[in-house]
Design an enzyme around this catalytic site. Sequence first.
Site, short mmCIF file in Angstrom:
data_model
loop_
_atom_site.label_atom_id
_atom_site.label_comp_id
_atom_site.label_asym_id
_atom_site.label_seq_id
_atom_site.Cartn_x
_atom_site.Cartn_y
_atom_site.Cartn_z
N CYS A 77 0.82 -1.22 0.00
CA CYS A 77 0.00 0.00 0.00
C CYS A 77 0.85 1.27 0.00
CB CYS A 77 -0.94 0.00 1.19
SG CYS A 77 -1.98 -1.46 1.24
N HIS A 130 -3.40 7.02 2.45
CA HIS A 130 -3.82 5.69 2.01
C HIS A 130 -5.21 5.40 2.57
CE1 HIS A 130 -3.92 1.59 0.95
NE2 HIS A 130 -3.78 1.14 2.17
N ASN A 153 -10.06 -0.37 -0.16
CA ASN A 153 -8.61 -0.18 -0.12
C ASN A 153 -8.00 -0.79 -1.38
OD1 ASN A 153 -5.86 -0.62 0.31
ND2 ASN A 153 -6.07 -1.19 2.45
O1 UT7 Z 1 -3.79 -1.45 3.63
C1 UT7 Z 1 -3.06 -2.12 4.61
C2 UT7 Z 1 -3.25 -1.45 5.89
N1 UT7 Z 1 -4.42 -1.96 6.52
C3 UT7 Z 1 -5.00 -1.30 7.51
O2 UT7 Z 1 -4.58 -0.22 7.83
C4 UT7 Z 1 -6.17 -1.95 8.21
C5 UT7 Z 1 -6.15 -1.57 9.66
N2 UT7 Z 1 -7.16 -2.25 10.44
C6 UT7 Z 1 -8.48 -1.96 10.36
O3 UT7 Z 1 -8.90 -1.18 9.53
C7 UT7 Z 1 -9.41 -2.59 11.37
O4 UT7 Z 1 -8.65 -3.27 12.34
C8 UT7 Z 1 -10.47 -3.58 10.77
C9 UT7 Z 1 -11.46 -2.81 9.95
C10 UT7 Z 1 -9.78 -4.61 9.92
C11 UT7 Z 1 -11.22 -4.27 11.90
O5 UT7 Z 1 -11.85 -3.30 12.72
P1 UT7 Z 1 -11.60 -3.28 14.30
O6 UT7 Z 1 -12.40 -2.19 14.83
O7 UT7 Z 1 -10.14 -3.28 14.55
O8 UT7 Z 1 -12.24 -4.67 14.70
P2 UT7 Z 1 -11.69 -5.70 15.78
O9 UT7 Z 1 -10.93 -6.77 15.09
O10 UT7 Z 1 -11.06 -4.99 16.94
O11 UT7 Z 1 -13.06 -6.32 16.30
C12 UT7 Z 1 -14.00 -5.51 17.04
C13 UT7 Z 1 -15.30 -6.26 17.17
C14 UT7 Z 1 -15.13 -7.69 17.72
O12 UT7 Z 1 -16.28 -7.98 18.51
P3 UT7 Z 1 -16.22 -7.90 20.11
O13 UT7 Z 1 -15.11 -8.82 20.52
O14 UT7 Z 1 -15.92 -6.46 20.41
O15 UT7 Z 1 -17.58 -8.32 20.52
C15 UT7 Z 1 -15.16 -8.54 16.47
O16 UT7 Z 1 -15.63 -9.85 16.72
O17 UT7 Z 1 -15.91 -6.39 15.89
C16 UT7 Z 1 -16.13 -7.77 15.61
N3 UT7 Z 1 -15.91 -7.98 14.19
C17 UT7 Z 1 -16.85 -7.90 13.26
N4 UT7 Z 1 -18.18 -7.66 13.35
C18 UT7 Z 1 -18.89 -7.64 12.21
C19 UT7 Z 1 -14.71 -8.21 13.59
N5 UT7 Z 1 -14.90 -8.31 12.26
C20 UT7 Z 1 -16.21 -8.11 12.04
C21 UT7 Z 1 -17.01 -8.07 10.88
N6 UT7 Z 1 -18.33 -7.83 11.01
N7 UT7 Z 1 -16.49 -8.25 9.64
#
Ligand code: UT7
Length: 331
Positions: free
Chosen positions: A122, A256, A287
């Site tokens: 990226c 990005h 992305n």
């Molecule tokens: O281009 C390369 C660079 N990439 C990036 O910069 C990506 C950086 N990371 C992110 O953008 C985020 O970490 C994600 C969008 C990938 C994920 O979002 P998050 O807010 O970090 O989610 P998380 O993994 O911390 O999960 C939070 C909650 C969890 O539930 P609980 O434990 O709080 O109840 C997950 O189980 O969201 C839940 N969850 C989802 N819910 C619905 C995780 N994935 C999903 C999903 N749909 N797809």
Amino acid sequence: MTEIKASTGAPFARILSVGSAAPSRVVPNEYLLQFIDSSDEWITQRTGIKERRWIGEGENIETLSLAASEQAIERAGIDRTQIGAVILSTISHYHQTPALAPQLATRLGIPDAAAYDISAACAGFCYGLAQAESIVRSGQATYVLLIAGETISEMTDLNDRGTAFLFGDGAGAVIVGPSETNGIGPVVWGSDGGQAGAIWQTADWHSAVENGTWPKLGMDGRAVFKWATSFIAQATKNCLDGAGLTPEQLDVFIPHQANDRITDTLLRYLKLPENVVVARTIRQYGNNSAATIPMAMDALLSSGEAKSGQTALVIGFGAGLVYAGQVITLP
Ligand code: UT7
């Protein structure tokens, strides 16, 4: 010692034009709900993404890259035979060799140009821009065609709840050429191989052959998010400092497009004035890895939100981990 003549180039370099191409297939969040336990609401709130574009029939990294390049060449108004180097930044071209850039150069009617691919995920566009700027200023080529093309949909694990919704396909291209005034600030770039495990490919060539598995992308989203909102925030500030500018002197910010919440954090950190135009193409494109920044640049210029000659900060970050950014004058 025998004196060897050194090459000399233009005093400065700038981006002369930008072009982009997005595939025609629109994939809304709802489509993904048949594969992952999620919701349109969650994806929208957590990332900003409403839809993305994925390649369909007859579209691939080559068709997208060629379309973006033709646009950039036409808009630059230059004779294409003066393009001395073609750089393609990609992580989704499935031939380690030969590189795709020489084939693109030939298809574009650019004879005998230096042509090669680079892999910086990226951050790939900004890595390539740093190279293009140096090539023009050192006189290794008069004009450089820098292309960023990605078809990450082919590497996306539709059943992975952490990544299935994130990526889109597309290509962007710029012509970098000589200038009397500086249009590309000092690059701020670096890497942290200690975090290679934060974004990974699920299979290398050996295991792909042994297990018959097609390599997909995996990501520790939380780790990357944390890095992007702390270390990258400071790197973004360093781009401004390196160019000798204050936030008030910036017109446009094109980070990005990994997550709208990352963009919001960077904005708070930089304390950018309200009137700075901020790229939010993640909403319709997701992305696009290396292609993100030139696609966003073209979208902002085409819509009239940003104007030619304005000062913009671009920064990319991703798998490696790697990052690169610079302040530029918009074409
Ligand atoms: O281009 C390369 C660079 N990439 C990036 O910069 C990506 C950086 N990371 C992110 O953008 C985020 O970490 C994600 C969008 C990938 C994920 O979002 P998050 O807010 O970090 O989610 P998380 O993994 O911390 O999960 C939070 C909650 C969890 O539930 P609980 O434990 O709080 O109840 C997950 O189980 O969201 C839940 N969850 C989802 N819910 C619905 C995780 N994935 C999903 C999903 N749909 N797809």
